[in-house]
Design an enzyme around this catalytic site. Structure first.
Site, PDB file in Angstrom:
ATOM      1  N   GLN A   1      99.397 -16.526 -63.564  1.00  0.00           N
ATOM      2  CA  GLN A   1      98.462 -15.784 -62.713  1.00  0.00           C
ATOM      3  C   GLN A   1      97.240 -15.359 -63.511  1.00  0.00           C
ATOM      4  OE1 GLN A   1      98.827 -11.434 -61.349  1.00  0.00           O
ATOM      5  NE2 GLN A   1      99.640 -12.552 -59.590  1.00  0.00           N
TER       6      GLN A   1
ATOM      7  N   ASP B   1     104.986 -11.012 -58.338  1.00  0.00           N
ATOM      8  CA  ASP B   1     103.654 -10.417 -58.492  1.00  0.00           C
ATOM      9  C   ASP B   1     103.718  -9.062 -59.181  1.00  0.00           C
ATOM     10  OD1 ASP B   1     100.846 -10.589 -58.102  1.00  0.00           O
ATOM     11  OD2 ASP B   1     100.967  -9.241 -56.390  1.00  0.00           O
TER      12      ASP B   1
ATOM     13  N   SER C   1      95.079  -9.317 -58.185  1.00  0.00           N
ATOM     14  CA  SER C   1      95.471 -10.708 -58.410  1.00  0.00           C
ATOM     15  C   SER C   1      94.404 -11.628 -57.820  1.00  0.00           C
ATOM     16  CB  SER C   1      96.817 -10.995 -57.745  1.00  0.00           C
ATOM     17  OG  SER C   1      97.813 -10.110 -58.221  1.00  0.00           O
TER      18      SER C   1
END
Length: 288
Positions: free
Chosen positions: A278, A204, A228
């Site tokens: 993502q 991430d 996110s």
């Protein structure tokens, strides 16, 4: 002893409460919300605890539903959707204050041999040819904005060596791609599942920021609201998260206050071990 990596391993060691129910905690480092990689890693730990040891995660798909509160524990509830002949499927919901903050599906597979091919690793300098984090701090931090300086000064469980530092010190629009070497800052146990969960935690980092490169800004800009929205990851081959891995990311699109990003993770030898994708919120804050 490396305090940051020990703390990460402690955070990933969830407390079992009942069958299919686990409790996780967050590090008390002053963050306003829980780091998304932490929730991904902990959710993968919870799912893995319900799967037989000879099956390894090959993919996960998660959605961030609400900001996590670092002051209270996170409850992880696992749904054992399917135990098949070759594949095992789990669904995990992370809960705080009685509401879901994250949901994830993960699939595990019994190892099999088969056809193989992979994308080539980009031609970039090796981590040994790049300055260490401490050298970067000594050389550049005094010139960095305060929020970037605080980010790099904090002791972290994942070391990063960017191939190019331009993005951190310039508002110049750049191509939507970046290359960062990453690894755990201390040795990890010889448990393959731990390496999967640590890499899920690290995956991430830097990914969403890539979609801001063409716009000459970053997630550190207070005018940008960044978060996110979802996260997908595929594990292709065995690896160690405490050895250097090249995180090559690019952004294919930004629109509707969202940025789309992709990532590939390679070993030093050029072996592709994982892929990520993502979409994240990159909203311009309104004045006032």
């Amino acid at each position: 002893m490396n305090t940051a990596i020990d703390n990460l391993l402690g955070i990933l060691d969830l407390e079992p409460l009942e069958r299919n129910l686990f409790r996780g905690r967050s590090p008390q480092v002053g963050w306003q919300r829980v780091f998304g990689g932490q929730v991904i890693g902990q959710a993968l730990v919870a799912a893995s605890r319900t799967v037989v040891e000879d099956r390894h995660v090959h993919s996960l798909h998660g959605y961030f539903l609400r900001p996590g509160d670092p002051e209270v524990p996170i409850i992880y509830e696992v749904d054992r959707i399917r135990d098949g002949g070759s594949f095992t499927t789990r669904r995990v919901v992370a809960i705080q204050h009685g509401e879901a903050i994250f949901s994830m599906s993960a699939s595990f597979q019994l190892r099999e041999d088969g056809l193989e091919h992979q994308s080539a690793m980009p031609d970039v300098p090796s981590p040994d040819d790049l300055p260490s984090e401490q050298e970067l701090k000594d050389r550049f931090l005094s010139m960095a904005p305060e929020n970037i300086r605080k980010y790099w000064e904090r002791e972290r469980p994942i070391e990063m060596r960017p191939v190019d530092m331009t993005h951190y010190f310039s508002n110049k629009p750049l191509p939507p791609q970046q290359y960062v070497w990453v690894r755990a800052t201390g040795p990890l146990p010889d448990d393959e599942r731990i390496h999967h969960c640590v890499l899920a935690y690290a995956s991430d980092m830097t990914l969403l920021d890539t979609s801001l490169f063409p716009h000459g800004t970053s997630v550190f800009n207070p005018k940008i609201q960044a978060a996110s929205l979802d996260h997908a990851m595929w594990f292709h081959r065995p690896f160690r998260a405490d050895d250097w891995l090249l995180y090559a990311t690019d952004s294919t699109s930004s629109s509707g206050s969202r940025g789309m990003n992709r990532g590939s993770l390679f070993t030093r030898e050029g072996v592709l071990i994982a892929s990520t994708a993502q979409e994240g919120l990159i909203r311009l804050r309104k004045e006032g």
